[in-house]
Design a protein around this motif. Structure first.
Motif, PDB file in Angstrom:
ATOM      1  N   HIS A   1       0.826  -1.204   0.000  1.00  0.00           N
ATOM      2  CA  HIS A   1       0.000   0.000   0.000  1.00  0.00           C
ATOM      3  C   HIS A   1       0.866   1.262   0.000  1.00  0.00           C
ATOM      4  CE1 HIS A   1      -4.200  -1.614   1.260  1.00  0.00           C
ATOM      5  NE2 HIS A   1      -3.621  -2.393   0.360  1.00  0.00           N
ATOM      6  N   ALA A   2       1.991   1.212   0.713  1.00  0.00           N
ATOM      7  CA  ALA A   2       2.907   2.355   0.680  1.00  0.00           C
ATOM      8  C   ALA A   2       3.452   2.555  -0.736  1.00  0.00           C
ATOM      9  CB  ALA A   2       4.048   2.140   1.672  1.00  0.00           C
ATOM     10  N   LEU A   3       3.753   1.441  -1.407  1.00  0.00           N
ATOM     11  CA  LEU A   3       4.233   1.513  -2.791  1.00  0.00           C
ATOM     12  C   LEU A   3       3.183   2.124  -3.710  1.00  0.00           C
ATOM     13  CD1 LEU A   3       6.096   0.731  -5.188  1.00  0.00           C
ATOM     14  CD2 LEU A   3       5.025  -1.538  -5.120  1.00  0.00           C
ATOM     15  N   LEU A   4       1.947   1.633  -3.618  1.00  0.00           N
ATOM     16  CA  LEU A   4       0.881   2.142  -4.484  1.00  0.00           C
ATOM     17  C   LEU A   4       0.591   3.612  -4.206  1.00  0.00           C
ATOM     18  CD1 LEU A   4      -1.538  -0.930  -4.447  1.00  0.00           C
ATOM     19  CD2 LEU A   4       0.036  -0.240  -6.281  1.00  0.00           C
TER      20      LEU A   4
ATOM     21  N   VAL B   1      10.966   5.093  -1.252  1.00  0.00           N
ATOM     22  CA  VAL B   1      11.730   4.624  -0.096  1.00  0.00           C
ATOM     23  C   VAL B   1      10.783   3.778   0.752  1.00  0.00           C
ATOM     24  CG1 VAL B   1      13.004   5.280   1.964  1.00  0.00           C
ATOM     25  CG2 VAL B   1      13.188   6.674  -0.107  1.00  0.00           C
ATOM     26  N   PRO B   2      10.990   2.467   0.826  1.00  0.00           N
ATOM     27  CA  PRO B   2      10.080   1.612   1.593  1.00  0.00           C
ATOM     28  C   PRO B   2      10.001   2.047   3.049  1.00  0.00           C
ATOM     29  CG  PRO B   2      11.512   0.281   0.204  1.00  0.00           C
ATOM     30  CD  PRO B   2      12.054   1.683   0.153  1.00  0.00           C
ATOM     31  N   PRO B   3       8.855   1.864   3.680  1.00  0.00           N
ATOM     32  CA  PRO B   3       8.719   2.234   5.095  1.00  0.00           C
ATOM     33  C   PRO B   3       9.607   1.353   5.964  1.00  0.00           C
ATOM     34  CG  PRO B   3       6.799   1.017   4.341  1.00  0.00           C
ATOM     35  CD  PRO B   3       7.604   1.316   3.121  1.00  0.00           C
ATOM     36  N   PRO B   4      10.000   1.838   7.131  1.00  0.00           N
ATOM     37  CA  PRO B   4      10.829   1.022   8.031  1.00  0.00           C
ATOM     38  C   PRO B   4      10.165  -0.324   8.312  1.00  0.00           C
ATOM     39  CG  PRO B   4      10.685   3.280   8.818  1.00  0.00           C
ATOM     40  CD  PRO B   4       9.696   3.168   7.699  1.00  0.00           C
ATOM     41  N   GLY B   5      10.948  -1.378   8.239  1.00  0.00           N
ATOM     42  CA  GLY B   5      10.426  -2.710   8.521  1.00  0.00           C
ATOM     43  C   GLY B   5       9.558  -3.296   7.425  1.00  0.00           C
ATOM     44  N   ALA B   6       9.602  -2.724   6.220  1.00  0.00           N
ATOM     45  CA  ALA B   6       8.776  -3.226   5.119  1.00  0.00           C
ATOM     46  C   ALA B   6       9.073  -4.692   4.852  1.00  0.00           C
ATOM     47  CB  ALA B   6       9.034  -2.399   3.861  1.00  0.00           C
TER      48      ALA B   6
END
Length: 281
Positions: A54-57, A122-127
């Protein structure tokens, strides 16, 4: 791309209006249990990868790439909610939509637009990602299943095209993603029903890669990856079959592994043809 191969992941999007309260099952693919349409949304079982996807989208839409569903969080049952993609899946009954060179070029441009948009993510921490087949590169978060079974298209030249099923997005490389897309969209298949004449397949590869805008070094690097990426699917299914993991074990028993193996051999045997097509002129 044999007729016996169904989609590894994906859902068929049903056309027409749907009530905001009615749940309409969406069928297709091999990992679609529990996927439903509710109004203008799609509800799917969430997984450990859902927050990262969802963060990616979210990032893609913020970067102006709209050929992907918009994430809308989780519903009261803990299912992920995505915007509904209008149209129907291209594979298998609408594959002729991709016959014109202009349509294939549109695919190349869409993939390039995605790769350029995701470059700043930038992926969220712990992705955590649902990595099925490790990619030798880690330059972007790749889709890993860019194929006609994951392309939903509206009718008409101005109709919207949407890549669906981002559950397997994970670190990867542009070329690994592009090599997989070439297999499905050209297609690079040994099956008599789908196999193009060799010159036709080579011309379609050139169209896709030209539209993507790959430079000479990238073209030279892509050629051996075409067969390598296809063979990785055979290896994946063989290993999952040996471990008894579903739905992969069933797919192997249905002959999907043999199909990927044959496609890899067909593609590898013609590497010089692909190279000549990509580097000519």
């Amino acid at each position: 791309m044999p007729e016996t191969r169904s989609r590894v992941t994906g859902t068929s999007c049903e056309p027409g209006p749907v009530s905001d309260h009615e749940e309409v099952p969406l069928s297709g693919g091999n990992v679609s249990a529990g996927v439903v349409r509710v109004g203008d949304t799609v509800r799917r079982p969430a997984g450990f990868w859902t927050p990262a996807v969802h963060a990616l989208l979210d990032h893609l839409h913020g970067a102006g790439f709209t050929a992907a569903p918009r994430p809308l969080g989780l519903d009261e049952r803990g299912r992920e909610v995505l915007s509904f993609a209008p149209g129907e899946a291209v594979w298998p009954h609408r594959f002729a939509l991709l016959d014109p060179p202009g349509s294939l070029a549109r695919i190349g441009r869409l993939i390039r637009a995605f790769h350029d948009a995701v470059a700043g993510f930038v992926p969220p921490p712990g992705a955590r990602w649902n990595t099925l087949i490790p990619d030798p590169g880690h330059e972007i978060i790749a889709h890993h299943d860019l194929a006609p079974w994951n392309l939903v298209a509206e009718d008409g030249p101005a109709g919207r095209w949407t890549f669906i099923d981002w559950d397997n997005a994970a670190p990867g490389s542009r070329l690994w993603d592009l090599a997989y897309a070439a297999h499905g969209f050209l297609p690079l298949s040994a099956h008599p029903h789908w196999r193009r004449t060799d010159p036709h397949a080579a011309a379609r590869l050139r169209t896709l890669v030209d539209a993507y805008g790959l430079d000479e070094d990238g073209r030279r690097a892509l050629v051996p990856l075409l067969a390598r990426r296809t063979r990785s699917m055979h290896t994946f299914l063989r290993e999952r079959h040996a471990a008894g993991e579903q739905p992969w074990a069933t797919l192997w028993d249905k002959g999907h592994g043999a199909s990927w193996h044959a496609d890899a051999a067909y593609t590898e045997e013609r590497e010089e043809l692909w190279r000549a097509a990509l580097l000519a002129g």
